[in-house]
Design an enzyme around this catalytic site. Sequence first.
Site, PDB file in Angstrom:
ATOM      1  N   HIS A  17       0.844  -1.201   0.000  1.00  0.00           N
ATOM      2  CA  HIS A  17       0.000   0.000   0.000  1.00  0.00           C
ATOM      3  C   HIS A  17       0.880   1.252   0.000  1.00  0.00           C
ATOM      4  CE1 HIS A  17      -3.168  -2.531   2.288  1.00  0.00           C
ATOM      5  NE2 HIS A  17      -3.637  -2.355   1.058  1.00  0.00           N
ATOM      6  N   ARG A  91      -2.211  -6.450  -8.369  1.00  0.00           N
ATOM      7  CA  ARG A  91      -1.151  -7.412  -8.072  1.00  0.00           C
ATOM      8  C   ARG A  91      -1.066  -8.526  -9.100  1.00  0.00           C
ATOM      9  NH1 ARG A  91      -3.299  -8.558  -2.106  1.00  0.00           N
ATOM     10  NH2 ARG A  91      -5.145  -8.611  -3.417  1.00  0.00           N
ATOM     11  N   SER A 129      -3.227  -7.479   3.025  1.00  0.00           N
ATOM     12  CA  SER A 129      -3.563  -7.344   4.448  1.00  0.00           C
ATOM     13  C   SER A 129      -4.027  -8.670   5.024  1.00  0.00           C
ATOM     14  CB  SER A 129      -4.655  -6.285   4.636  1.00  0.00           C
ATOM     15  OG  SER A 129      -4.177  -5.017   4.281  1.00  0.00           O
TER      16      SER A 129
END
Length: 158
Positions: A17, A91, A129
């Site tokens: 991030h 990603r 996360s």
Amino acid sequence: MRIAVFPGSFDPITKAHCELIERGLGLFDQIIVAVGVNASKKGLLAREERLQLIRDVFPAKAEKVLVQSFTGLTVDFCKQVGAHYILRGIRNTQDFEFENAIAQNNKLLAPEIETYFLVSQAGMGHISSSIVRDVLQHGGDISSMVPATIIPYLKGKI
């Protein structure tokens, strides 16, 4: 002023991030990290904790990296804060398919708002996360995945 919204749950914020935010600052004058609620995700941190941890990661850039919470549609939040751009990270191909569908719907809802995709930098594409939470809960080393400033706080959450 070119203002972008970078929406997500950020539970917790990761190095991936942070890398996207840093690169985004080369494109935008200001990035609003918009912490939302994703009901489908089991959370580790309360929203206020997430907001503070993100602020702690970017103290020297407090005027360029704002942190706010929001509920509802991202495009509605963009309108509220005067942002004409949404920043999203990609990603892999699954991310692209998911993010592309959202971006197309956002364009229908708010044609004046553009979505910018940034592809993850090499070595960052595996970080999420969810993975950080899993590794943390099983006692693994998260130092390569999250900013060093938040590690002591996260370790106190397990």
